[in-house]
Design a protein around this motif. Structure first.
Motif, short mmCIF file in Angstrom:
data_model
loop_
_atom_site.label_atom_id
_atom_site.label_comp_id
_atom_site.label_asym_id
_atom_site.label_seq_id
_atom_site.Cartn_x
_atom_site.Cartn_y
_atom_site.Cartn_z
N ALA A 3 -1.20 -4.60 -7.45
CA ALA A 3 -1.08 -3.43 -6.58
C ALA A 3 -0.93 -3.86 -5.12
O ALA A 3 -0.12 -3.29 -4.39
N ARG A 4 -1.70 -4.86 -4.70
CA ARG A 4 -1.59 -5.34 -3.33
C ARG A 4 -0.20 -5.91 -3.06
O ARG A 4 0.39 -5.70 -2.01
N LYS A 5 0.35 -6.64 -4.03
CA LYS A 5 1.69 -7.21 -3.87
C LYS A 5 2.75 -6.12 -3.77
O LYS A 5 3.65 -6.19 -2.94
N LEU A 6 2.63 -5.10 -4.61
CA LEU A 6 3.59 -3.99 -4.55
C LEU A 6 3.52 -3.28 -3.20
O LEU A 6 4.53 -2.95 -2.60
N ARG A 7 2.30 -3.03 -2.74
CA ARG A 7 2.11 -2.34 -1.47
C ARG A 7 2.66 -3.19 -0.32
O ARG A 7 3.37 -2.69 0.54
N ALA A 8 2.36 -4.49 -0.32
CA ALA A 8 2.82 -5.39 0.75
C ALA A 8 4.34 -5.49 0.77
O ALA A 8 4.94 -5.63 1.83
N ALA A 9 4.96 -5.42 -0.40
CA ALA A 9 6.43 -5.52 -0.48
C ALA A 9 7.11 -4.21 -0.13
O ALA A 9 8.33 -4.14 -0.07
N GLY A 10 6.31 -3.16 0.07
CA GLY A 10 6.88 -1.86 0.38
C GLY A 10 7.48 -1.17 -0.83
O GLY A 10 8.24 -0.21 -0.70
N ALA A 11 7.15 -1.66 -2.02
CA ALA A 11 7.72 -1.09 -3.24
C ALA A 11 7.04 0.22 -3.65
O ALA A 11 7.60 0.98 -4.42
N VAL A 12 5.85 0.47 -3.10
CA VAL A 12 5.10 1.67 -3.46
C VAL A 12 4.50 2.26 -2.19
O VAL A 12 3.93 1.54 -1.39
N SER A 13 4.62 3.57 -2.04
CA SER A 13 4.04 4.20 -0.86
C SER A 13 2.92 5.17 -1.22
O SER A 13 2.11 5.51 -0.38
N GLY A 14 2.87 5.61 -2.47
CA GLY A 14 1.85 6.56 -2.89
C GLY A 14 0.69 5.87 -3.58
O GLY A 14 0.54 4.65 -3.49
N PRO A 15 -0.12 6.65 -4.26
CA PRO A 15 -1.27 6.07 -4.98
C PRO A 15 -0.81 5.09 -6.07
O PRO A 15 0.26 5.25 -6.66
N ILE A 16 -1.63 4.10 -6.31
CA ILE A 16 -1.38 3.13 -7.37
C ILE A 16 -2.53 3.23 -8.35
O ILE A 16 -3.70 3.14 -7.96
#
Length: 76
Positions: A3-16
């Motif tokens: 989840a941290r990797k997705l958030r850092a890559a900008g791949a996810v902006s909403g809840p995970i």
């Protein structure tokens, strides 16, 4: 970590939402019976069997799981 990797890559902006299973060392007899391997607890999990257990039994139903996730995500 995923989840941290997705958030850092900008791949996810909403809840995970992440779902996890117990560490194999929590059930050493079952793991050994199935694989022949006897797992050991890592030092950071040395108190695992003393921790409070939390469970949320759900029916084997996708809609029930989805509803549970939505309900819990609103409470967070």
């Amino acid at each position: 970590a995923a989840a941290r990797k997705l958030r850092a890559a900008g791949a996810v902006s909403g809840p995970i939402v992440t779902l996890a299973t117990a560490h194999p060392a929590k059930f050493p007899a079952a793991v050994h019976g199935a694989s022949g391997i006897s797992p050991t607890l890592p030092s950071h999990l040395s108190d695992l069997l003393d921790r409070e257990e939390r469970a949320s039994p759900l029916p084997n139903d996708l809609e029930a799981v989805e509803a549970f996730i939505v309900e819990r995500s609103r409470a967070a």
